[in-house]
Design a protein around this motif. Structure first.
Motif, PDB file in Angstrom:
ATOM      1  N   ASN A  72       0.955  -1.198   0.163  1.00  0.00           N
ATOM      2  CA  ASN A  72       0.097   0.030   0.176  1.00  0.00           C
ATOM      3  C   ASN A  72       0.852   1.267   0.136  1.00  0.00           C
ATOM      4  O   ASN A  72       1.407   1.694   0.989  1.00  0.00           O
ATOM      5  N   ASP A  73       0.895   1.812  -1.281  1.00  0.00           N
ATOM      6  CA  ASP A  73       2.178   3.021  -1.183  1.00  0.00           C
ATOM      7  C   ASP A  73       1.408   4.075  -0.608  1.00  0.00           C
ATOM      8  O   ASP A  73       2.292   4.950   0.010  1.00  0.00           O
ATOM      9  N   THR A  74      -0.032   4.612  -0.598  1.00  0.00           N
ATOM     10  CA  THR A  74      -0.455   5.533  -0.016  1.00  0.00           C
ATOM     11  C   THR A  74      -0.410   5.586   1.711  1.00  0.00           C
ATOM     12  O   THR A  74       0.083   6.471   2.346  1.00  0.00           O
ATOM     13  N   ALA A  75      -0.738   4.323   2.161  1.00  0.00           N
ATOM     14  CA  ALA A  75      -0.402   4.095   3.621  1.00  0.00           C
ATOM     15  C   ALA A  75       0.827   4.113   4.133  1.00  0.00           C
ATOM     16  O   ALA A  75       0.981   4.606   5.211  1.00  0.00           O
ATOM     17  N   SER A  76       1.980   3.868   3.376  1.00  0.00           N
ATOM     18  CA  SER A  76       3.211   3.980   3.691  1.00  0.00           C
ATOM     19  C   SER A  76       3.641   5.283   3.661  1.00  0.00           C
ATOM     20  O   SER A  76       4.447   5.868   4.690  1.00  0.00           O
ATOM     21  N   ARG A  77       3.296   6.149   2.688  1.00  0.00           N
ATOM     22  CA  ARG A  77       3.448   7.636   2.625  1.00  0.00           C
ATOM     23  C   ARG A  77       3.015   8.219   3.846  1.00  0.00           C
ATOM     24  O   ARG A  77       3.738   9.251   4.556  1.00  0.00           O
ATOM     25  N   PHE A  78       1.719   8.021   4.352  1.00  0.00           N
ATOM     26  CA  PHE A  78       1.198   8.677   5.504  1.00  0.00           C
ATOM     27  C   PHE A  78       1.864   7.898   7.060  1.00  0.00           C
ATOM     28  O   PHE A  78       1.653   8.499   8.035  1.00  0.00           O
ATOM     29  N   SER A  79       2.392   6.711   6.846  1.00  0.00           N
ATOM     30  CA  SER A  79       3.131   6.362   8.070  1.00  0.00           C
ATOM     31  C   SER A  79       4.358   7.101   8.036  1.00  0.00           C
ATOM     32  O   SER A  79       5.128   6.377   9.073  1.00  0.00           O
ATOM     33  N   GLY A  80       4.791   7.636   7.217  1.00  0.00           N
ATOM     34  CA  GLY A  80       6.308   8.315   7.339  1.00  0.00           C
ATOM     35  C   GLY A  80       7.476   7.937   6.367  1.00  0.00           C
ATOM     36  O   GLY A  80       8.469   8.223   6.596  1.00  0.00           O
ATOM     37  N   VAL A  81       7.016   6.789   5.540  1.00  0.00           N
ATOM     38  CA  VAL A  81       7.893   6.364   4.710  1.00  0.00           C
ATOM     39  C   VAL A  81       8.212   7.313   3.743  1.00  0.00           C
ATOM     40  O   VAL A  81       7.332   7.840   3.154  1.00  0.00           O
ATOM     41  N   GLN A  82       9.502   7.658   3.209  1.00  0.00           N
ATOM     42  CA  GLN A  82       9.851   8.573   2.174  1.00  0.00           C
ATOM     43  C   GLN A  82       9.663   7.508   0.871  1.00  0.00           C
ATOM     44  O   GLN A  82      10.851   7.311   0.315  1.00  0.00           O
ATOM     45  N   VAL A  83       8.360   7.783   0.616  1.00  0.00           N
ATOM     46  CA  VAL A  83       8.207   6.827  -0.779  1.00  0.00           C
ATOM     47  C   VAL A  83       9.040   7.149  -1.858  1.00  0.00           C
ATOM     48  O   VAL A  83       9.659   6.247  -2.581  1.00  0.00           O
ATOM     49  N   ASP A  84       9.295   8.528  -2.224  1.00  0.00           N
ATOM     50  CA  ASP A  84       9.884   8.972  -3.493  1.00  0.00           C
ATOM     51  C   ASP A  84      11.320   8.602  -3.390  1.00  0.00           C
ATOM     52  O   ASP A  84      11.926   8.131  -4.399  1.00  0.00           O
ATOM     53  N   LYS A  85      11.866   8.714  -2.210  1.00  0.00           N
ATOM     54  CA  LYS A  85      13.306   8.391  -1.997  1.00  0.00           C
ATOM     55  C   LYS A  85      13.485   6.993  -1.935  1.00  0.00           C
ATOM     56  O   LYS A  85      14.635   6.632  -2.656  1.00  0.00           O
ATOM     57  N   VAL A  86      12.706   6.158  -1.637  1.00  0.00           N
ATOM     58  CA  VAL A  86      12.911   4.591  -1.643  1.00  0.00           C
ATOM     59  C   VAL A  86      13.106   4.165  -2.796  1.00  0.00           C
ATOM     60  O   VAL A  86      13.921   3.375  -3.573  1.00  0.00           O
ATOM     61  N   LYS A  87      11.994   4.837  -3.831  1.00  0.00           N
ATOM     62  CA  LYS A  87      11.778   4.299  -5.293  1.00  0.00           C
ATOM     63  C   LYS A  87      13.166   4.854  -6.131  1.00  0.00           C
ATOM     64  O   LYS A  87      13.669   4.086  -6.768  1.00  0.00           O
ATOM     65  N   VAL A  88      13.528   6.104  -5.993  1.00  0.00           N
ATOM     66  CA  VAL A  88      14.883   6.553  -6.521  1.00  0.00           C
ATOM     67  C   VAL A  88      16.001   5.803  -6.256  1.00  0.00           C
ATOM     68  O   VAL A  88      16.721   5.153  -7.275  1.00  0.00           O
TER      69      VAL A  88
END
Length: 344
Positions: free
Chosen positions: A216-232
């Motif tokens: 769940n990409d959205t839930a991870s983002r709201f949980s404080g995970v730096q989603v864009d940084k991890v993908k890059v």
């Protein structure tokens, strides 16, 4: 019995256990055990169809041929767990190898520096992929990497046209054909990276973030995970490993051309999918993909011993890719039907 009194300075420590009880049946009904069975069957079949297959020297030397592309499998596992894909890895290999060869042969750059720049080019290609994907979220990773696949190989053709570039120093051939204590150097390096990426994916916070984003990409983002940084970071790793593939491939071939590593993305994606990595994201283990590397590698080696055309090999790899993606879906459907019957 008198009630227990808890003072303010007394702390009661509780341990929460969330581990499931060990089940022998569940342990053996895992995808990796099926892959091991497939590998054993493959070895038996290849031994029967070719008397030259079951040879310690042949099996050892075969790893020098098919393990170069296997380095890209490690980051591709992470990318597919993220529910993304990178089909530009073959072009990244070509561009990195062409830049390395051109720097050494045309510009007189020392080979050691050319190798370092090769790694930087691969990482840069991965960085561009990652940045485009996180900046243009309305575009799927397939579309983005399709564009960069054409771009990177096009740049390789602009640099080298349709010519080959070789004349590498003698020591450079050690990467592709050298051995240490009778073990191919490429196999040693592959093992080191396999351990490193397995620990990174399964034993670190970074790996847990990848699984969380895949579910769940959205839930991870709201949980404080730096989603864009991890993908890059993951796409940069893919570009870096493609550059390592370029080094081993150029070393093994003794030269490079802009059209090298054609269809590498097909083999890599097939290895990852066969390894049990879910195309829906969030599921799969690195060990499965590692086993799949040797299944497809020795399958192609065995078919090559009996002179099966390369086009037929592509058909077989394509079938494996479809079957490996379809089988988990069939299992899900079976479980769903059983659940429905119990409800009724």
């Amino acid at each position: 019995m008198e009630p227990r009194v808890v003072n303010q300075n007394e702390y009661v420590q509780r341990t929460l256990v969330n581990k499931e009880a060990f089940s022998l049946k569940k342990f053996f009904f895992q995808w990796e055990w099926l892959l091991i069975l497939v590998f054993i069957v493959l070895m038996v079949i290849n031994t029967n169809i070719s008397p030259y297959f079951l040879s310690a020297t042949g099996l050892r030397d075969a790893t020098m041929i098919f393990l170069d592309k296997a380095f890209i499998v490690f980051p591709m596992v992470m990318i597919m767990i993220l529910r993304d894909i990178d089909i530009s890895v073959g072009s990244t290999v070509a561009l990195s190898a062409v830049v390395m060869a051109t720097l050494y042969n045309r510009l007189g750059v020392p080979m050691e520096m050319a190798i370092v720049i090769c790694l930087m080019v691969g990482a840069l290609c991965g960085l561009i992929n990652g940045l485009l994907i996180v900046k243009f979220k309305e575009l799927s990773a397939v579309i983005v990497t399709l564009g960069t696949m054409i771009l990177y190989r096009g740049i390789a053709y602009v640099i080298l046209e349709d010519q080959a570039s070789g004349n590498f120093p003698e020591w450079f051939s050690f990467f592709g054909w050298g051995s240490v204590a009778g073990i191919p150097f490429i196999l040693i390096v592959f093992t080191i990276f396999a351990i490193a990426f397995t620990l990174l994916l399964h034993k670190t916070t970074f790996g847990r973030q990848i699984y969380a984003m895949g579910n769940n990409d959205t839930a991870s983002r709201f949980s404080g995970v730096q989603v864009d940084k991890v993908k890059v970071i993951v796409f940069v790793l893919a570009g870096l490993m493609a550059a390592i593939t370029a080094i081993f491939l150029a070393s093994r071939m003794g030269s490079t051309r802009p059209n090298v590593a054609m269809m590498y993305e097909l083999d890599v994606i097939a290895m990852v999918a066969l390894g049990g990595i879910s195309t829906a994201g969030g599921k799969g283990r690195m060990i499965g993909a590692i086993i799949a590397v040797f299944i497809i590698g020795y399958l192609q080696y065995g078919l090559g011993l009996i002179n099966i055309p390369s086009q037929t090999m592509l058909v077989i790899v394509g079938i494996l890719l479809i079957v490996s993606v379809a089988i988990p879906k069939l299992n899900v459907g079976t479980k769903f039907k059983k659940t429905e019957k119990r409800k009724t």
